[in-house]
Design an enzyme around this catalytic site. Sequence first.
Site, PDB file in Angstrom:
ATOM      1  N   TYR A   1       6.797  -2.607  -6.370  1.00 49.23           N
ATOM      2  CA  TYR A   1       5.452  -2.524  -5.795  1.00 49.23           C
ATOM      3  C   TYR A   1       5.593  -2.242  -4.307  1.00 49.23           C
ATOM      4  O   TYR A   1       6.443  -2.833  -3.642  1.00 49.23           O
ATOM      5  CB  TYR A   1       4.712  -3.849  -5.984  1.00 49.23           C
ATOM      6  CG  TYR A   1       3.394  -3.910  -5.246  1.00 49.23           C
ATOM      7  CD1 TYR A   1       2.221  -3.510  -5.869  1.00 49.23           C
ATOM      8  CD2 TYR A   1       3.335  -4.320  -3.911  1.00 49.23           C
ATOM      9  CE1 TYR A   1       1.017  -3.524  -5.196  1.00 49.23           C
ATOM     10  CE2 TYR A   1       2.130  -4.339  -3.223  1.00 49.23           C
ATOM     11  CZ  TYR A   1       0.973  -3.943  -3.869  1.00 49.23           C
ATOM     12  OH  TYR A   1      -0.213  -3.955  -3.199  1.00 49.23           O
TER      13      TYR A   1
ATOM     14  N   GLU B   1      -1.316   2.228  -1.747  1.00 48.33           N
ATOM     15  CA  GLU B   1      -0.749   1.277  -2.697  1.00 48.33           C
ATOM     16  C   GLU B   1      -0.031   2.082  -3.781  1.00 48.33           C
ATOM     17  O   GLU B   1      -0.663   2.852  -4.503  1.00 48.33           O
ATOM     18  CB  GLU B   1      -1.819   0.390  -3.318  1.00 48.33           C
ATOM     19  CG  GLU B   1      -1.215  -0.710  -4.188  1.00 48.33           C
ATOM     20  CD  GLU B   1      -2.270  -1.660  -4.747  1.00 48.33           C
ATOM     21  OE1 GLU B   1      -3.239  -1.186  -5.343  1.00 48.33           O
ATOM     22  OE2 GLU B   1      -2.095  -2.883  -4.559  1.00 48.33           O
TER      23      GLU B   1
END
Length: 429
Positions: A150, A238
Site C-alpha cells: 500500500y 493512493e
Amino acid sequence: MIRYLACQNCRLHNNNLPLTNKKTTFTGNIESMNIHEYQGKEILKSFGVRIQEGIVAETPEQALDAAKRLKEEYNSDWVVVKAQIHAGGRGKGGGVKLAKNHDEVVQRATDIIGMQLVTPQTGPEGKKVNKVLVAQDVYYPGESETKEFYMSVLLDRASGRNMIMYSTEGGMDIEEVAEKTPHLIFKEEIDPKVGLQGFQARKIAFNLGLSGAAQKDMIKFVAALYKAYDAIDASMFEINPVLKTSDDKILAVDAKVNLDENALYRHADIAALRDLSEEDPTEVEAGKSNLNYVKLDGNVGCMVNGAGLAMATMDIIKLAGGEPANFLDVGGTANAETVKAGFNIILQDPNVKAILINIFGGIVRCDRVAQGVIDAYQEIGNIPVPIIVRLQGTNAEEAKKLIDGSGLKVYSAIALKEAADLVSEVLGG
Ligand code: GDP
Ligand code: MN
C-alpha cells in the site's frame, strides 16, 4: 468538490488516513478533483512511474481490440477488465475481473459495461459503469512470489507537510489495517525545502522488506511517484496495491489520483479530465453558479455566506431539533441571483421541510439580500416550505422590515437564537 463537515469523526485529523470513502466526513477546505484510474495511470506513467498497462474501452468490441493490442505490445495472455468509476473497492463489488481468453474478455466487458456497480464506497445506489480499463495481467507466476503493498502520498495536516504513507499490507482495506495492525503502517514526512531525499526512498524500500532488483525498482518508483505528486499539484495519491511482480518489477496496479482544485488553473490538460457524470448533479449545478453545495441527509435546507458561518448554522439547526439537509455557502456575493440559484438547488431535495437563510451583511448590505430573497421568492412562485431568514450586520433592521412587509411566508430574525426558535416552531417541535 468541497467537503467541510463534522470534525470529531475526521479520520484525516485523527490518524491521517487518506479519504478513500466519499461519505466520510471531515472538516477544512479541501477542494479536490477526482479522475479515473486510467487517467491517473497515464499521468503517473508520464512521470516515469511504472504502471500496469491498459487500454480504455467503452464497448465489448473495443475491449477485445484492447486485449489484442496488449498481447502485441506487452505479450500479456490474460487481461483484467476493470470498471472505471470514481470509487474504490471495485474488486469487492465485482467490477474487476480476470479474462483468460478472447471470449472471456467479451463476456467480462459485456457484464461490466452498463452495470450499476455497488462498492463499499459508492453507497447503496451504486454507480453506472460507462467505461472499462482492459489491463495486462500482472500477477503472472515466475521466479519469486508476487507481493502487494500500500502506498499513498498526501498532506499531513498535523505537520503541514506532505508525507508518504505505506504498508506491507497492500491490496486490502487500509482502514482495517490501520485499526487492527497500526504498526504495519509507516509514514515518511517530506521536507518541502529539499523534497524527497534518496535516503528516504531507500528506507521505504527497506521497510517494505525488499532486496535486490525489487528494492532498486521500488526506490525509483517512490521517487517518480513523489515527483508526479508535486508536479501536478495533487491533493492525494493512493496506490493500492503497489505490486512486486514475480520478476521483481514494482508497478502501480491501481491509481487513485486527486487534484487540488485551487491549483487546477495551472494544469488545463488535467482539468479537462474532469468527468462530471461521476459527480453529484446538484453539486455540479451549484458549482456553475459558484455556490459551494454539499448534499446531506437532513430536513432543514440552509443557505449561508461563509464556510464558518455555515458550520455554525448547521449546529444551530441541530440544536433546534432539525438536521441539516445540505451545506450551502453562497460566498461573498449574496444577491438576488445567487439566492435564487440557492433556493432552486435546495428545493430539488424532497426531504427539505424548512429553509434557514443565515447571512451576515458585512460587505453585502442586509437590505439588498432581503430584497434578493423577496425577488427570488416571487420569481420562483409557490415555495412549499417555510423560510426563515436571519440577517445580521449592515442594515439588518431595514432588511427585517422589508421581509416582514413583503406579505410572503417568510419569517425573519436578527438574533441567531430567534432563528433557531423559528426553526423548531416550523418543524413542530
Ligand atoms: P479496487 O478494488 O477498486 O481497489 O481495484 P484494484 O485496481 O485495486 O483491483 C482490485 C484487485 O483486483 C487487486 O487487489 C487485485 O487483487 C486484483 N487484480 C488487479 N489487477 C490484477 C491482475 O492483473 N491480475 C490479477 N490476477 N488480479 C488483479
Ligand atoms: Mn485498489
